[in-house]
Design an enzyme around this catalytic site. Structure first.
Site, PDB file in Angstrom:
ATOM      1  N   TYR A  68      -3.244  -0.930  10.153  1.00 27.27           N
ATOM      2  CA  TYR A  68      -3.164  -1.418   8.417  1.00 27.27           C
ATOM      3  C   TYR A  68      -1.421  -0.888   8.479  1.00 27.27           C
ATOM      4  O   TYR A  68      -0.788  -1.955   7.430  1.00 27.27           O
ATOM      5  CB  TYR A  68      -3.703  -0.521   7.942  1.00 27.27           C
ATOM      6  CG  TYR A  68      -3.839  -0.541   6.923  1.00 27.27           C
ATOM      7  CD1 TYR A  68      -4.522  -1.834   6.158  1.00 27.27           C
ATOM      8  CD2 TYR A  68      -4.076   0.336   5.445  1.00 27.27           C
ATOM      9  CE1 TYR A  68      -4.289  -1.798   4.905  1.00 27.27           C
ATOM     10  CE2 TYR A  68      -3.461  -0.471   4.147  1.00 27.27           C
ATOM     11  CZ  TYR A  68      -3.651  -1.151   4.095  1.00 27.27           C
ATOM     12  OH  TYR A  68      -4.287  -1.615   2.272  1.00 27.27           O
ATOM     13  N   LYS A  70       1.544  -3.395   6.671  1.00 26.76           N
ATOM     14  CA  LYS A  70       2.050  -2.801   5.172  1.00 26.76           C
ATOM     15  C   LYS A  70       3.168  -2.634   5.198  1.00 26.76           C
ATOM     16  O   LYS A  70       4.051  -2.800   4.163  1.00 26.76           O
ATOM     17  CB  LYS A  70       0.838  -2.098   4.300  1.00 26.76           C
ATOM     18  CG  LYS A  70      -0.549  -2.310   4.165  1.00 26.76           C
ATOM     19  CD  LYS A  70      -0.691  -3.493   3.325  1.00 26.76           C
ATOM     20  CE  LYS A  70      -1.891  -4.040   3.540  1.00 26.76           C
ATOM     21  NZ  LYS A  70      -1.997  -4.744   2.485  1.00 26.76           N
ATOM     22  N   SER A  90       1.003  -1.062   0.415  1.00 28.56           N
ATOM     23  CA  SER A  90       0.249  -0.101  -0.299  1.00 28.56           C
ATOM     24  C   SER A  90       0.983   1.506   0.037  1.00 28.56           C
ATOM     25  O   SER A  90       1.811   1.040   0.288  1.00 28.56           O
ATOM     26  CB  SER A  90      -0.780  -0.376   1.553  1.00 28.56           C
ATOM     27  OG  SER A  90      -1.317   1.279   1.688  1.00 28.56           O
TER      28      SER A  90
END
Length: 252
Positions: free
Chosen positions: A176, A180, A163
């Protein structure tokens, strides 16, 4: 810290489109295939004549996708119920894939989840664990059970979805972002363990209008491109990856 960008070869191969490596039928395994980017990518690749092996925990959505894929001339697609966060489930998935299709040419580790917008000290422990278990351990489980299957022929491409937030930070989505960033580091390290001819890359899909984006951006998520539009570009890029791209951090 620098990030490896697409080589001129990658750009040229992608520009070649169907005239390049993507013109050869491949077997592509996609995790998290039942919705969002995984579903869009599966439909696009199937439309181009490639065989899909997909997995997800949502059986009803797998059934729906199977119906859509069955309308295609290639009826050899296989969709299986599996939970990538469970090592046992992925071990069983690998066994089933080998029995039904053999070793995939390409694996796309797409399955992922995100925490609800919250400051880190307000994120429930269970929610943080769920993000790490799916986004990091899920990829590790797939690598653990599928790389050994690819090693004998020293062939295979593995695409780990990263990401933009795996290369930067953002408030309210720290779990998150951390997951990533871990995908980027895991990919670079595993790349150094693979033999010539194989490749593992970290791929930032970009910003796409999905349920996951809606959880972060709300109604403004609709301002971004739809998954099917994204899939046409992503499919070409993924199909044209080669061993020369091993260890790269790429962006669609």
């Amino acid at each position: 810290m620098t990030m490896k960008t697409p080589s001129l070869g990658v750009v040229n191969r992608a520009a070649a489109g169907a005239g390049g490596a993507s013109s050869v039928g491949k077997t592509v395994m996609i995790t998290g295939v039942s919705r969002g980017l995984g579903r869009a990518l599966a439909l696009e690749l199937a439309k181009r004549g490639h065989t899909i092996i997909g997995c997800s925990r949502a059986q009803d959505k797998l059934n729906s996708l199977q119906s859509e894929l069955s309308s295609d001339q290639n009826n050899q697609h296989v969709l299986l119920n599996a939970d990538v966060s469970s090592n046992t489930s992925v071990e069983e998935l690998a066994r089933a894939v080998m029995e039904k299709k053999g070793v995939p040419d390409i694996i796309v580790n797409n399955a992922g989840t995100i925490n609800r917008n919250n400051k880190i000290w307000e994120v429930p422990v269970e929610e943080f664990d769920a993000v790490i278990d799916t986004n990091v351990k899920g990829i590790a489980n797939v690598l653990r059970h599928f790389i050994p299957l690819m090693l004998p022929n020293k062939q295979g491409i593995i695409v780990n979805f990263s990401s933009g937030w795996g290369r930067s930070g953002a408030a309210l989505v720290a779990p998150y972002c951390a997951s990533k960033w871990a995908v980027e580091g895991l990919t670079r390290s595993v790349a150094k363990e693979l033999p010539d001819g194989m490749a593992v890359v970290a791929l930032n899909p970009g910003v796409i209008h999905t349920e996951m984006l809606q959880s972060c951006f709300g109604t403004s998520a609709s301002l971004y491109q739809a998954p099917d539009a994204w899939a046409t570009k992503a499919a070409t890029m993924i199909l044209n990856l080669t061993g020369a791209d091993n260890g790269a951090s790429l962006t669609v």
